[in-house]
Design a protein around this motif. Sequence first.
Motif, PDB file in Angstrom:
ATOM      1  N   VAL A  79       9.395   4.760  -3.668  1.00  0.00           N
ATOM      2  CA  VAL A  79      10.023   4.506  -4.972  1.00  0.00           C
ATOM      3  C   VAL A  79      10.571   5.800  -5.566  1.00  0.00           C
ATOM      4  N   ALA A  91      14.070  -0.352  -3.850  1.00  0.00           N
ATOM      5  CA  ALA A  91      12.736  -0.134  -3.272  1.00  0.00           C
ATOM      6  C   ALA A  91      12.245  -1.352  -2.492  1.00  0.00           C
ATOM      7  N   LEU A  92      12.563  -2.541  -3.012  1.00  0.00           N
ATOM      8  CA  LEU A  92      12.072  -3.761  -2.365  1.00  0.00           C
ATOM      9  C   LEU A  92      12.565  -3.899  -0.935  1.00  0.00           C
ATOM     10  N   ARG A  95      10.216  -1.752   0.907  1.00  0.00           N
ATOM     11  CA  ARG A  95       8.807  -2.085   0.691  1.00  0.00           C
ATOM     12  C   ARG A  95       8.416  -3.393   1.389  1.00  0.00           C
ATOM     13  N   VAL A  96       9.228  -4.407   1.241  1.00  0.00           N
ATOM     14  CA  VAL A  96       8.846  -5.715   1.775  1.00  0.00           C
ATOM     15  C   VAL A  96       8.744  -5.702   3.301  1.00  0.00           C
ATOM     16  N   ALA A  99       5.789  -3.446   4.376  1.00  0.00           N
ATOM     17  CA  ALA A  99       4.464  -3.997   4.090  1.00  0.00           C
ATOM     18  C   ALA A  99       4.142  -5.165   5.026  1.00  0.00           C
ATOM     19  N   LEU A 100       5.117  -6.035   5.272  1.00  0.00           N
ATOM     20  CA  LEU A 100       4.858  -7.185   6.145  1.00  0.00           C
ATOM     21  C   LEU A 100       4.569  -6.726   7.572  1.00  0.00           C
TER      22      LEU A 100
ATOM     23  N   THR B 234       9.542  -2.183 -10.700  1.00  0.00           N
ATOM     24  CA  THR B 234      10.468  -2.353  -9.583  1.00  0.00           C
ATOM     25  C   THR B 234      10.492  -3.805  -9.140  1.00  0.00           C
ATOM     26  N   VAL B 235       9.558  -4.598  -9.661  1.00  0.00           N
ATOM     27  CA  VAL B 235       9.493  -6.005  -9.269  1.00  0.00           C
ATOM     28  C   VAL B 235       8.792  -6.759 -10.398  1.00  0.00           C
ATOM     29  N   PHE B 243       5.727 -11.948  -3.019  1.00  0.00           N
ATOM     30  CA  PHE B 243       5.510 -10.952  -1.976  1.00  0.00           C
ATOM     31  C   PHE B 243       4.178 -11.220  -1.254  1.00  0.00           C
ATOM     32  N   GLY B 247       3.599 -12.630   2.627  1.00  0.00           N
ATOM     33  CA  GLY B 247       2.700 -12.070   3.636  1.00  0.00           C
ATOM     34  C   GLY B 247       1.814 -13.146   4.230  1.00  0.00           C
ATOM     35  N   LEU B 250       3.892 -15.406   6.464  1.00  0.00           N
ATOM     36  CA  LEU B 250       4.211 -14.769   7.742  1.00  0.00           C
ATOM     37  C   LEU B 250       3.009 -14.850   8.697  1.00  0.00           C
TER      38      LEU B 250
END
Lengths: 166, 439
Positions: A79, A91-92, A95-96, A99-100, B234-235, B243, B247, B250
Amino acid sequence: MRPRKPALRPGKPMVRRGVPVGSPFRLLLLGASFALTGYAGVRLLADDWFAVAVWFVGAALLHDLVLLPLYAVADRSVVRGLDATGHRDRALYVRVPAALSGLLLLVWFPLISGRVERRYRLGTGLSPDGFLARWLLITAVLFGAAALLLALRLRRATKQRPPATH
Amino acid sequence: MGRGAVPGVGRAYGRAMTRSPSSPGFWRSPLRGPWLTSVLGVVLLGGVTVLFVTGLVSYAAYNPNLASVNDKTPEKGILGFYLFSWPTDPHWLYRLNQGVHVTLGITLIPVLLAKLWSVIPRLFELPPARSLAHALERISLLLLVGGALFEFVTGVLNIQLDYVFPGSFYTLHFYGAWVFIAAFAAHVVLKAPAALRNLRRLREETLPDRVPPDPVPRDPLPSDLVSPRPDPPTVSRRGALWFVGGGSLLLFATTVGQSFDGLLRRTALLAPHGGADPGSGPNGFQINKTARYAGIDPVETTEDAWRLVVTGRTGTVHLSRARLARLPLHSAALPIACVEGWSTSDQWWRGVRLRDLAALVGYDEDPPDVLIESLQRRGAFRRAALRANQVADPRSLLALYVNGEDLSPDHGFPARIIVPAAPGVLNTKWVARMTFGDL
């Protein structure tokens, strides 16, 4: 100013002077809980008490003091880095997928790393070879999808922007 | 969750204090607050309850009270209070129960991680204890967090055959579950009312109109979890929830296929029994332990060498495979379902009914329990016991054939047990000896 700490909790202190004891309901409940913990705990620790205790407490410490700070710092540096270039809102898109992908690695680490290769092949009759490749492929798809979405968003933003700002 | 403010405590933190994780200003995420923690907590309340119940059911499926060979936790005492004779109907009972237990457990991992993230400031809370009850509650929280992680980690390692944990999986996962659930139950009693109240209040009053203008409004409920100096968002909070859900989705999508055959299994990209089947043809379906892993010497299973030894009230009979094949044969369509959560669809087994074998050794009416011993050298369940109701079921077979062919070595040639709704390891392969009688 926000309250630093709530003054009242569902079980509010009974004793206001001297050593605070706390709500008798909470004490009774926790007493009952610890009795069951003790009953199961001596059985859990019966064989190799030290190693099991290390695993039990170690799992909490490892998560709270290593894993969580690591991913929090990694996230914050992403960030900050994007912030420095004025693209905090992107950032998303990092990040997404990161993270996944990290989540999949965390859960399936024994298979992906190949550390159980021999036992896996012998036990299941299946090939242990595909896991790393499949994880990398999923990771590529996740980042690729994020990049595509970002590209689409940028393209749309460019089209919508009035020509004067070019 | 706090409801009132303490006047004056704001002075307690300044710029220097924000370097310490004990200071509320250290934690900067604008997402933390009662809303996120309550939502995640309520999801875990439901999910963990299902995990615990399916875990207890799975434990009962081994019939640990039947015989010492089935019981990996002989010291369980009152923790086995609920045990019952494991039924044979519906025949997919264990398959469903274990699929739910393992798949749901994996799916909940992101929720658990997010929940722990959402309350991490409380770990560093000062003073360490405000009262005796508060001190005890914090000890209980260590058992809660340690217990949850211990259960998830041992489960996730066991399904990947990574036996690094210090002891037998059954013992650790079973007693660990009870230690965890003791702390979990106390936590639920102490926190669930507030969490549900938070969610109700937020749904009724504040949330809907607050979402559109500001992506992350300050959590409308006061709490020590809300950062006093949050970073710019940011979200949105809903985005954060998506989010976490993403996860979970997934993990679910890359795991659930291992409970099905064909194309669905191929969707389980990272699960241990996802992807391709180990072979093709009638014996091509998923294998629990290969003959090589179990230490089966092919010499022992030849027509000349192998004899099934059946013992009962009237003595002992020795049966060659050819002799078994001349007994009345019956069919049953039954799945293989493993404690590790994967399963196959129904396979078409053909063999001798267990109750017909009992009749051979003097149990013509109501068949008794049976102790079954395998040729295998290794494995916790190379000896296993089945209860009378399992022996009596007409679908319980000593199978010689599967899907129209001889069993393959990996599926238990010369003969294996197959019992409706029984856990995979109780369907003993490479059967050498059966002893009928009350155990």
